[in-house]
Design a protein around this motif. Structure first.
Motif, short mmCIF file in Angstrom:
data_model
loop_
_atom_site.label_atom_id
_atom_site.label_comp_id
_atom_site.label_asym_id
_atom_site.label_seq_id
_atom_site.Cartn_x
_atom_site.Cartn_y
_atom_site.Cartn_z
N VAL A 1 0.83 -1.21 0.00
CA VAL A 1 0.00 0.00 0.00
C VAL A 1 0.86 1.26 0.00
N GLU A 2 1.95 1.25 0.75
CA GLU A 2 2.75 2.47 0.90
C GLU A 2 3.63 2.78 -0.31
N ILE A 3 3.90 1.79 -1.16
CA ILE A 3 4.79 2.03 -2.30
C ILE A 3 4.04 2.09 -3.64
N ALA A 4 3.00 1.25 -3.81
CA ALA A 4 2.25 1.24 -5.08
C ALA A 4 1.15 2.29 -5.05
N ASP A 5 0.77 2.77 -6.23
CA ASP A 5 -0.34 3.73 -6.31
C ASP A 5 -1.65 3.04 -5.97
N PHE A 6 -1.78 1.80 -6.44
CA PHE A 6 -2.96 1.00 -6.14
C PHE A 6 -2.55 -0.44 -5.88
N VAL A 7 -3.25 -1.09 -4.97
CA VAL A 7 -3.12 -2.54 -4.77
C VAL A 7 -4.36 -3.18 -5.36
N LEU A 8 -4.15 -4.21 -6.18
CA LEU A 8 -5.24 -4.91 -6.83
C LEU A 8 -5.35 -6.31 -6.24
N LEU A 9 -6.53 -6.66 -5.76
CA LEU A 9 -6.77 -8.01 -5.24
C LEU A 9 -7.41 -8.83 -6.35
N ASP A 10 -6.79 -9.97 -6.66
CA ASP A 10 -7.26 -10.84 -7.73
C ASP A 10 -7.34 -12.26 -7.19
N ARG A 11 -8.11 -13.09 -7.83
CA ARG A 11 -8.13 -14.49 -7.40
C ARG A 11 -7.09 -15.27 -8.21
N PRO A 12 -6.61 -16.40 -7.69
CA PRO A 12 -5.60 -17.17 -8.42
C PRO A 12 -6.09 -17.56 -9.81
N LYS A 13 -5.17 -17.59 -10.75
CA LYS A 13 -5.51 -17.91 -12.14
C LYS A 13 -6.20 -19.28 -12.21
N LEU B 1 -11.91 -9.00 4.20
CA LEU B 1 -10.93 -8.96 5.29
C LEU B 1 -9.95 -7.79 5.16
N ALA B 2 -9.94 -7.15 3.99
CA ALA B 2 -8.96 -6.07 3.75
C ALA B 2 -9.38 -4.79 4.48
N ASP B 3 -8.40 -4.17 5.14
CA ASP B 3 -8.66 -2.90 5.84
C ASP B 3 -7.91 -1.75 5.18
N PHE B 4 -7.80 -1.82 3.86
CA PHE B 4 -7.14 -0.78 3.07
C PHE B 4 -7.86 -0.65 1.74
N ASP B 5 -7.61 0.44 1.02
CA ASP B 5 -8.24 0.65 -0.29
C ASP B 5 -7.63 -0.28 -1.33
N TYR B 6 -8.48 -0.82 -2.19
CA TYR B 6 -7.98 -1.74 -3.21
C TYR B 6 -8.88 -1.70 -4.44
N ILE B 7 -8.29 -2.09 -5.56
CA ILE B 7 -9.04 -2.41 -6.77
C ILE B 7 -9.31 -3.91 -6.71
N ILE B 8 -10.47 -4.34 -7.15
CA ILE B 8 -10.78 -5.77 -7.11
C ILE B 8 -11.00 -6.31 -8.51
N ALA B 9 -10.54 -7.54 -8.73
CA ALA B 9 -10.71 -8.24 -10.00
C ALA B 9 -11.00 -9.70 -9.70
N GLY B 10 -11.46 -10.43 -10.69
CA GLY B 10 -11.63 -11.86 -10.52
C GLY B 10 -13.07 -12.32 -10.57
N GLY B 11 -13.55 -12.55 -11.79
CA GLY B 11 -14.89 -13.10 -11.94
C GLY B 11 -16.01 -12.09 -11.98
N ILE B 12 -15.69 -10.82 -12.20
CA ILE B 12 -16.74 -9.80 -12.25
C ILE B 12 -17.49 -9.87 -13.59
N GLY C 1 -15.20 -10.93 -18.13
CA GLY C 1 -16.61 -10.65 -17.86
C GLY C 1 -17.26 -9.68 -18.83
N ILE C 2 -16.44 -9.04 -19.67
CA ILE C 2 -17.00 -8.14 -20.70
C ILE C 2 -16.70 -8.69 -22.09
N GLU C 3 -16.59 -10.02 -22.17
CA GLU C 3 -16.30 -10.66 -23.46
C GLU C 3 -17.39 -11.65 -23.84
N THR C 4 -17.54 -11.85 -25.13
CA THR C 4 -18.35 -12.92 -25.69
C THR C 4 -17.48 -13.64 -26.71
#
Length: 204
Positions: free
Chosen positions: A118-130, A142-153, A174-177
């Motif tokens: 959090v202190e070094i990156a502009d954003f932390v992104l939480l993703d699920r394992p590939k 469970l996160a107590d900090f700001d984050y971008i979220i990805a994974g199955g949206i 999630g935005i593909e066909t």
């Protein structure tokens, strides 16, 4: 709230984004079915609206390669999906690039690891394992900090992601066909986020 549409691989994808105005578009340079060559990526970056930020996605690549591509494309952000450490990120930041550090999360220990960035990156992104079908919203709670979220949206389930009040959402498949970006699905995401923002303003 930041909306990032990732994995664009055609100029027409950029044209669709110019109509919908997400905050960021992601171009993948790590091994992926959505990987783009840098010359096509250059055309895509030049074609995007100035208001849309460009993000290059990398994973465990030599930092000189990352810098070369990021400089050539004049990227706004570099998104890192591997084991890149503090010094790696700091070097990119010192060169003037924004950094999004992505962390795959399955359990609370991964959240603790993500928080270190959090202190070094502009954003932390939480993703699920590939390849995982994990419901990442359960772990992200469970996160107590700001984050971008990805994974199955998807347009159908985005509400439960928005209810976490992340700083942003990152969506690709999630935005593909049939493996290609779908304007209707992209518009549904933008409409849902805009509706959520209006609700937040009223409640605030």
């Amino acid at each position: 709230m930041i909306v990032k549409f990732c994995g664009l691989k055609r100029l027409v994808d950029v044209e669709m984004c110019n109509k919908l105005q997400p905050d960021m578009i992601g171009l993948i340079f790590a091994p992926s079915p959505r990987k783009v060559e840098k010359d096509l990526a250059k055309d895509m970056v030049l074609a995007k609206s100035p208001s849309i930020k460009s993000v290059g996605v990398f994973k465990d690549q030599n930092i000189s390669e990352v810098i070369e591509i990021a400089t050539y494309l004049q990227l706004d952000f570099v998104q890192l999906h591997g084991k890149e450490d503090y010094e790696y990120i700091k070097h990119l930041k010192d060169l003037g690039f924004g950094v999004i550090k992505a962390i795959e999360v399955e359990r609370q220990e991964n959240i603790k690891r993500a928080k270190r960035y959090v202190e070094i990156a502009d954003f932390v992104l939480l993703d699920r394992p590939k390849g995982s079908s994990l419901d990442i919203t359960e772990v992200a709670k469970l996160a107590d900090f700001d984050y971008i979220i990805a994974g199955g949206i998807t347009p159908e389930n985005i509400d439960k992601f928005l209810n976490l009040n992340p700083v942003g959402i990152d969506i690709s498949s999630g935005i593909e066909t049939d493996g290609f970006k779908d304007f209707t699905k992209m518009k549904k995401i933008i409409d849902k986020v805009n509706k959520y923002k209006v609700g937040e303003t009223k409640n605030g």
